[in-house]
Design a protein around this motif. Sequence first.
Motif, PDB file in Angstrom:
ATOM      1  N   LYS A 125      70.246  15.544  35.503  1.00  0.00           N
ATOM      2  CA  LYS A 125      69.049  16.218  35.005  1.00  0.00           C
ATOM      3  C   LYS A 125      67.819  15.342  35.186  1.00  0.00           C
ATOM      4  CE  LYS A 125      71.443  19.034  31.537  1.00  0.00           C
ATOM      5  NZ  LYS A 125      71.606  19.309  30.088  1.00  0.00           N
ATOM      6  N   GLN A 126      68.029  14.024  35.157  1.00  0.00           N
ATOM      7  CA  GLN A 126      66.919  13.083  35.293  1.00  0.00           C
ATOM      8  C   GLN A 126      66.590  12.787  36.753  1.00  0.00           C
ATOM      9  OE1 GLN A 126      68.273   9.657  33.097  1.00  0.00           O
ATOM     10  NE2 GLN A 126      68.671  10.848  31.241  1.00  0.00           N
ATOM     11  N   GLU A 127      67.620  12.617  37.582  1.00  0.00           N
ATOM     12  CA  GLU A 127      67.436  12.297  39.002  1.00  0.00           C
ATOM     13  C   GLU A 127      68.399  13.155  39.831  1.00  0.00           C
ATOM     14  OE1 GLU A 127      66.940   8.085  40.170  1.00  0.00           O
ATOM     15  OE2 GLU A 127      67.374   7.625  38.072  1.00  0.00           O
ATOM     16  N   ARG A 130      69.807  12.001  43.386  1.00  0.00           N
ATOM     17  CA  ARG A 130      70.708  10.851  43.330  1.00  0.00           C
ATOM     18  C   ARG A 130      72.047  11.202  42.708  1.00  0.00           C
ATOM     19  NH1 ARG A 130      69.693   5.199  39.921  1.00  0.00           N
ATOM     20  NH2 ARG A 130      71.743   4.271  40.365  1.00  0.00           N
ATOM     21  N   PHE A 131      72.026  11.986  41.636  1.00  0.00           N
ATOM     22  CA  PHE A 131      73.239  12.127  40.842  1.00  0.00           C
ATOM     23  C   PHE A 131      73.956  13.470  40.970  1.00  0.00           C
ATOM     24  CE2 PHE A 131      71.012   8.694  38.496  1.00  0.00           C
ATOM     25  CZ  PHE A 131      71.993   7.720  38.628  1.00  0.00           C
ATOM     26  N   LEU A 132      73.322  14.487  41.532  1.00  0.00           N
ATOM     27  CA  LEU A 132      74.055  15.745  41.719  1.00  0.00           C
ATOM     28  C   LEU A 132      75.294  15.567  42.605  1.00  0.00           C
ATOM     29  CD1 LEU A 132      71.237  18.434  41.996  1.00  0.00           C
ATOM     30  CD2 LEU A 132      72.971  18.226  40.183  1.00  0.00           C
ATOM     31  N   ILE A 166      75.997  20.831  43.872  1.00  0.00           N
ATOM     32  CA  ILE A 166      75.647  20.406  45.225  1.00  0.00           C
ATOM     33  C   ILE A 166      74.850  21.455  45.980  1.00  0.00           C
ATOM     34  CG2 ILE A 166      77.584  21.257  46.603  1.00  0.00           C
ATOM     35  CD1 ILE A 166      76.383  17.627  46.527  1.00  0.00           C
ATOM     36  N   LEU A 167      74.865  22.692  45.519  1.00  0.00           N
ATOM     37  CA  LEU A 167      74.215  23.793  46.229  1.00  0.00           C
ATOM     38  C   LEU A 167      72.729  23.561  46.493  1.00  0.00           C
ATOM     39  CD1 LEU A 167      74.471  26.605  47.495  1.00  0.00           C
ATOM     40  CD2 LEU A 167      74.099  27.580  45.207  1.00  0.00           C
ATOM     41  N   PRO A 168      71.944  23.086  45.505  1.00  0.00           N
ATOM     42  CA  PRO A 168      70.513  22.887  45.789  1.00  0.00           C
ATOM     43  C   PRO A 168      70.255  21.917  46.937  1.00  0.00           C
ATOM     44  CG  PRO A 168      70.919  22.795  43.427  1.00  0.00           C
ATOM     45  CD  PRO A 168      72.258  22.786  44.091  1.00  0.00           C
ATOM     46  N   LEU A 169      71.080  20.895  47.064  1.00  0.00           N
ATOM     47  CA  LEU A 169      70.898  19.937  48.150  1.00  0.00           C
ATOM     48  C   LEU A 169      71.264  20.561  49.489  1.00  0.00           C
ATOM     49  CD1 LEU A 169      72.232  16.656  46.493  1.00  0.00           C
ATOM     50  CD2 LEU A 169      69.916  17.595  46.521  1.00  0.00           C
TER      51      LEU A 169
END
Length: 218
Positions: A125-127, A130-132, A166-169
Amino acid sequence: RNNRSGCYADLGRREEALLAIEEAAGIYRRLAEARPDAFEPDLAMSLNNLSNCYAKLGRHEKALLAIEEAAGIYRKLAKARPNAFEPNLAASLNNLNLRYGDLGRREEALLAIEEAVDIRRRLAKQEPERFLPELALSCGSRGLILVGSGRFGEAAESFEEGLRAILPLLEGGSGIHRSMADELRRNWIESCERGGLVPDPELLNALRGLLSDDEPSD
């Protein structure tokens, strides 16, 4: 010596890699006893690498002991400095899950990966960029444990969470996570089938075209 161990490992010289990382861990342990604030992070990193070396050599009990100690150190560090060390704690918990899995200790593996998912969900939620991907990875690991326990409905939910992470990326044009997303999709559909569930058609449609052309076979 951490770097030397990695070089040996890359060359397939696992015993030499183990000797190097054992020596590194011993040095950092002595340094951390004298100056914990300065050297506990290095000790935890070397213990994580030591665990990986033991695991590759099939020495699973020693691998577990090493990563348990690493996770304990990172937990203490993360409590004092969460922004700096929560990512390391999550990574060590992900590895702890694998080491428990090597020994067939599924319930303990599930507890470790659940904690990793919780941390990475918060960090994402913050980054997000990086973290998704790390959240998706941990969701996949959790799903596999649940499959191994016959909990297919819960496994499907975990794989689906990983896919949605991962979908948004993927939609943003990133191709480096496609193989992980493909595996998550295959496991999701299979778990749905085995659990008597219907995969969300909207998610399937969103993934179509972003991943490989062929749908997973029955």
